[in-house]
Design a protein around this motif. Structure first.
Motif, PDB file in Angstrom:
ATOM      1  N   ASN A 182      44.097  14.450  35.558  1.00  0.00           N
ATOM      2  CA  ASN A 182      45.291  13.973  34.738  1.00  0.00           C
ATOM      3  C   ASN A 182      45.188  14.516  33.233  1.00  0.00           C
ATOM      4  OD1 ASN A 182      46.558  12.413  36.618  1.00  0.00           O
ATOM      5  ND2 ASN A 182      45.220  10.542  35.975  1.00  0.00           N
ATOM      6  N   GLN A 183      46.220  15.152  33.023  1.00  0.00           N
ATOM      7  CA  GLN A 183      46.240  16.071  31.457  1.00  0.00           C
ATOM      8  C   GLN A 183      47.074  14.832  30.633  1.00  0.00           C
ATOM      9  OE1 GLN A 183      47.683  19.733  31.330  1.00  0.00           O
ATOM     10  NE2 GLN A 183      47.707  19.907  29.076  1.00  0.00           N
ATOM     11  N   VAL A 184      46.343  14.114  29.604  1.00  0.00           N
ATOM     12  CA  VAL A 184      46.821  12.961  28.800  1.00  0.00           C
ATOM     13  C   VAL A 184      47.170  13.576  27.554  1.00  0.00           C
ATOM     14  CG1 VAL A 184      46.389  10.653  28.028  1.00  0.00           C
ATOM     15  CG2 VAL A 184      45.198  11.372  30.226  1.00  0.00           C
ATOM     16  N   SER A 185      48.258  13.443  26.935  1.00  0.00           N
ATOM     17  CA  SER A 185      48.657  13.916  25.680  1.00  0.00           C
ATOM     18  C   SER A 185      48.246  12.783  24.548  1.00  0.00           C
ATOM     19  CB  SER A 185      49.983  14.175  25.485  1.00  0.00           C
ATOM     20  OG  SER A 185      50.531  14.200  24.162  1.00  0.00           O
ATOM     21  N   LEU A 186      47.402  13.077  23.558  1.00  0.00           N
ATOM     22  CA  LEU A 186      46.736  12.183  22.745  1.00  0.00           C
ATOM     23  C   LEU A 186      47.393  11.991  21.313  1.00  0.00           C
ATOM     24  CD1 LEU A 186      43.108  12.517  23.331  1.00  0.00           C
ATOM     25  CD2 LEU A 186      44.209  10.791  24.222  1.00  0.00           C
ATOM     26  N   ASN A 187      47.590  11.012  20.948  1.00  0.00           N
ATOM     27  CA  ASN A 187      48.292  10.539  19.676  1.00  0.00           C
ATOM     28  C   ASN A 187      47.184   9.724  18.718  1.00  0.00           C
ATOM     29  OD1 ASN A 187      49.430  10.065  17.200  1.00  0.00           O
ATOM     30  ND2 ASN A 187      51.540   9.669  18.210  1.00  0.00           N
ATOM     31  N   THR A 188      46.275  10.270  17.748  1.00  0.00           N
ATOM     32  CA  THR A 188      45.614   9.495  17.178  1.00  0.00           C
ATOM     33  C   THR A 188      45.962   9.354  15.687  1.00  0.00           C
ATOM     34  OG1 THR A 188      44.264  11.577  16.353  1.00  0.00           O
ATOM     35  CG2 THR A 188      43.674  10.358  18.435  1.00  0.00           C
ATOM     36  N   ARG A 189      47.188   9.633  15.188  1.00  0.00           N
ATOM     37  CA  ARG A 189      47.722   9.361  13.898  1.00  0.00           C
ATOM     38  C   ARG A 189      47.975   7.883  13.313  1.00  0.00           C
ATOM     39  NH1 ARG A 189      49.169  14.391  11.594  1.00  0.00           N
ATOM     40  NH2 ARG A 189      49.049  16.107  13.020  1.00  0.00           N
ATOM     41  N   GLY A 190      48.281   7.265  14.477  1.00  0.00           N
ATOM     42  CA  GLY A 190      48.571   5.785  14.004  1.00  0.00           C
ATOM     43  C   GLY A 190      47.478   4.924  13.884  1.00  0.00           C
ATOM     44  N   ALA A 191      47.550   3.505  13.657  1.00  0.00           N
ATOM     45  CA  ALA A 191      46.476   2.788  13.583  1.00  0.00           C
ATOM     46  C   ALA A 191      45.725   2.533  14.822  1.00  0.00           C
ATOM     47  CB  ALA A 191      47.104   1.406  13.190  1.00  0.00           C
ATOM     48  N   VAL A 192      46.302   2.667  16.019  1.00  0.00           N
ATOM     49  CA  VAL A 192      46.028   2.513  17.379  1.00  0.00           C
ATOM     50  C   VAL A 192      46.148   3.793  18.068  1.00  0.00           C
ATOM     51  CG1 VAL A 192      45.683   1.255  19.477  1.00  0.00           C
ATOM     52  CG2 VAL A 192      45.962   0.120  17.432  1.00  0.00           C
ATOM     53  N   PRO A 193      45.229   4.444  18.900  1.00  0.00           N
ATOM     54  CA  PRO A 193      45.578   5.843  19.641  1.00  0.00           C
ATOM     55  C   PRO A 193      46.431   5.277  20.733  1.00  0.00           C
ATOM     56  CG  PRO A 193      43.139   4.905  19.800  1.00  0.00           C
ATOM     57  CD  PRO A 193      43.674   4.187  18.821  1.00  0.00           C
ATOM     58  N   THR A 194      47.101   6.311  21.216  1.00  0.00           N
ATOM     59  CA  THR A 194      47.931   6.146  22.344  1.00  0.00           C
ATOM     60  C   THR A 194      47.894   7.483  23.037  1.00  0.00           C
ATOM     61  OG1 THR A 194      50.012   7.234  21.162  1.00  0.00           O
ATOM     62  CG2 THR A 194      49.659   4.630  21.216  1.00  0.00           C
ATOM     63  N   GLY A 195      48.159   7.324  24.384  1.00  0.00           N
ATOM     64  CA  GLY A 195      48.111   8.552  25.230  1.00  0.00           C
ATOM     65  C   GLY A 195      49.217   8.516  26.157  1.00  0.00           C
ATOM     66  N   GLN A 196      49.573   9.490  27.072  1.00  0.00           N
ATOM     67  CA  GLN A 196      50.555   9.799  27.848  1.00  0.00           C
ATOM     68  C   GLN A 196      50.302  10.782  28.826  1.00  0.00           C
ATOM     69  OE1 GLN A 196      54.635  10.487  26.758  1.00  0.00           O
ATOM     70  NE2 GLN A 196      55.304  10.520  28.771  1.00  0.00           N
ATOM     71  N   ILE A 197      50.164  10.585  30.115  1.00  0.00           N
ATOM     72  CA  ILE A 197      49.888  11.472  31.176  1.00  0.00           C
ATOM     73  C   ILE A 197      51.187  12.241  31.205  1.00  0.00           C
ATOM     74  CG2 ILE A 197      49.508  11.859  33.633  1.00  0.00           C
ATOM     75  CD1 ILE A 197      48.192   9.183  33.886  1.00  0.00           C
ATOM     76  N   VAL A 198      51.001  13.747  31.241  1.00  0.00           N
ATOM     77  CA  VAL A 198      51.945  14.751  31.224  1.00  0.00           C
ATOM     78  C   VAL A 198      51.789  15.659  32.224  1.00  0.00           C
ATOM     79  CG1 VAL A 198      52.169  14.598  28.842  1.00  0.00           C
ATOM     80  CG2 VAL A 198      50.410  16.299  29.723  1.00  0.00           C
ATOM     81  N   ARG A 199      50.929  15.732  33.066  1.00  0.00           N
ATOM     82  CA  ARG A 199      50.656  16.515  34.047  1.00  0.00           C
ATOM     83  C   ARG A 199      49.573  16.185  35.018  1.00  0.00           C
ATOM     84  NH1 ARG A 199      49.090  22.951  34.622  1.00  0.00           N
ATOM     85  NH2 ARG A 199      47.472  22.161  33.046  1.00  0.00           N
ATOM     86  N   THR A 200      49.431  16.310  36.245  1.00  0.00           N
ATOM     87  CA  THR A 200      48.380  15.866  37.040  1.00  0.00           C
ATOM     88  C   THR A 200      48.190  17.275  38.137  1.00  0.00           C
ATOM     89  OG1 THR A 200      49.011  13.557  37.125  1.00  0.00           O
ATOM     90  CG2 THR A 200      47.762  14.287  39.041  1.00  0.00           C
ATOM     91  N   MET A 201      46.991  17.409  38.381  1.00  0.00           N
ATOM     92  CA  MET A 201      46.464  18.420  39.270  1.00  0.00           C
ATOM     93  C   MET A 201      45.558  17.824  40.086  1.00  0.00           C
ATOM     94  SD  MET A 201      46.131  21.083  36.028  1.00  0.00           S
ATOM     95  CE  MET A 201      45.639  19.724  35.014  1.00  0.00           C
ATOM     96  N   LYS A 202      45.300  18.477  41.529  1.00  0.00           N
ATOM     97  CA  LYS A 202      44.069  17.963  42.419  1.00  0.00           C
ATOM     98  C   LYS A 202      43.600  19.028  43.036  1.00  0.00           C
ATOM     99  CE  LYS A 202      43.201  14.561  45.072  1.00  0.00           C
ATOM    100  NZ  LYS A 202      42.047  14.917  45.605  1.00  0.00           N
ATOM    101  N   LEU A 203      42.169  18.596  43.060  1.00  0.00           N
ATOM    102  CA  LEU A 203      41.366  19.495  44.017  1.00  0.00           C
ATOM    103  C   LEU A 203      40.815  18.510  45.042  1.00  0.00           C
ATOM    104  CD1 LEU A 203      38.775  20.773  41.040  1.00  0.00           C
ATOM    105  CD2 LEU A 203      40.509  22.141  42.475  1.00  0.00           C
ATOM    106  N   ALA A 204      40.527  19.110  46.192  1.00  0.00           N
ATOM    107  CA  ALA A 204      40.311  18.131  47.293  1.00  0.00           C
ATOM    108  C   ALA A 204      39.247  17.136  47.344  1.00  0.00           C
ATOM    109  CB  ALA A 204      40.134  19.281  48.546  1.00  0.00           C
ATOM    110  N   THR A 205      38.160  17.558  46.768  1.00  0.00           N
ATOM    111  CA  THR A 205      37.066  16.601  46.707  1.00  0.00           C
ATOM    112  C   THR A 205      36.461  16.059  45.591  1.00  0.00           C
ATOM    113  OG1 THR A 205      35.408  18.274  47.275  1.00  0.00           O
ATOM    114  CG2 THR A 205      36.495  17.279  49.086  1.00  0.00           C
TER     115      THR A 205
END
Length: 357
Positions: A182-205
């Protein structure tokens, strides 16, 4: 790794402990067809982690102090307890009891709560059903980690973690144990960090180790029993991977574990992967994925490494002991007690493999 190899390795280890040999697994390659590896001695090591007699130490990250290289710091995970901060002498400067944190990465000069900071992010496994990112800022003066908060990173067991920064955003790649990334976009500028999954990839194992190159936008991920893969790191890129190297029992002996990059200037020239099954490290050119060579960290004053999980490499001046860069490898069988991390000069690796910038 095959079961019969594990049995033979256990017998070898027991024999070496009884006879006090310096390199317990120096004969492992005779039980498989792995390619030759040159021997390199570590120049330093960290104090062992606090969890004894368990698979505990896992992954390192390095902060290089550009103005005073000898004051650089190392962050290492004890996946049963938390995060250590070490100096270049391997001494413990601080400890954060973050619990079950597996892998760790960092980026310097990140805006955190309105100020430029050293951001440290670890994969948080305290909840095995929900992957999380544990965020900290590193105070370079006190060598302490300041907790910033926890960010959700998707359903599943958190495993590997690496950071990637493009011209606009900062991302964390959360590698779940089942091979989901999962590729998570991070925002650390505010008082509490936040994140949002913007893309998902998959390997088999099962997969874990990863590293991303900010300059070229490439993401490398190790699928333990299969080999090393490369993705495009951009959030809008395709999700199809390209195989860099197989875990074929020759170049890489499963498990393929930690992954690190060697930069020359701003460009990543080499990618290194831990060949855990034969206690070696394979080095590849990034421009064409060709194998440059393999090396082992062998016995000496410091001691050897076995069954390495996480690795890290930062090039540049680290002072007289590590003038060309610092390579760190987790040691799965530290003879003096609990697991720790071994420190190697990048110049020593380059000389042994005939690498020229």
């Amino acid at each position: 790794m095959l079961l019969d190899q594990r049995v033979w390795m256990t017998v070898l280890l027991a024999s070496c402990w009884l006879t006090a040999c310096a390199t317990p697994f120096s004969m492992v390659s005779s039980f498989n067809s792995s390619l030759p590896a040159v021997n390199i001695a570590a120049r330093g090591q960290t104090v062992p982690v606090g969890t004894p007699n368990q698979d505990a130490a896992d992954d390192p990250a390095i902060w290089r102090n550009k103005s005073m290289p000898t004051a650089s710091l190392i962050i290492g995970t004890d996946k049963k307890a938390g995060l250590y901060v070490y100096d270049l002498d391997g001494q413990i400067k601080s400890f954060n009891d973050a619990g079950h944190v597996n892998n760790v990465d960092l980026r310097d000069e990140v805006m955190v709560q309105g100020r430029s900071s050293i951001l440290v992010v670890a994969s948080d496994r305290n909840d095995l059903k929900t992957a999380k990112l544990a965020l900290f800022s590193l105070n370079p003066t006190t060598a302490k980690l300041v907790e910033l908060g926890i960010v959700d990173a998707g359903a599943g067991e958190a495993y590997g973690i690496c950071l990637y920064r493009d011209a606009v955003s900062l991302y964390a790649f959360m590698v779940l144990k089942d091979g989901t990334i999962n590729q998570v976009s991070l925002n650390t500028r505010g008082a509490v960090p936040t994140g949002q999954i913007v893309r998902t990839m998959k390997l088999a194992t099962q997969s874990e180790g990863c590293v991303a190159d900010d300059a070229t936008g490439q993401l490398y991920v190790a699928e333990e029993d299969v080999g090393l893969w490369r993705f495009q790191a951009a959030a809008t890129a395709a999700t199809t991977p390209i195989k860099v190297a197989p875990a074929d029992g020759k170049q890489i002996v499963a498990d393929a574990e930690g992954v690190a990059l060697a930069h020359v200037g701003n460009q990543a020239r080499y990618v290194i992967v831990s060949s855990q099954g034969d206690n070696a490290y394979a080095v590849y050119r990034t421009r064409d994925d060709t194998l440059v060579g393999r090396f082992r960290i062998t016995g000496g004053i410091i001691g050897s490494t076995e069954e390495t999980d996480g690795i890290e490499l930062i090039t540049g001046d680290f002072g007289p002991a590590y003038p060309g860069g610092l390579f760190i490898a987790q040691d799965g069988h530290n003879a003096k007690g609990a697991q720790n991390f071994k420190l190697v000069a990048w110049n020593d690796i380059k000389a042994a493999l005939g690498i020229a910038d």
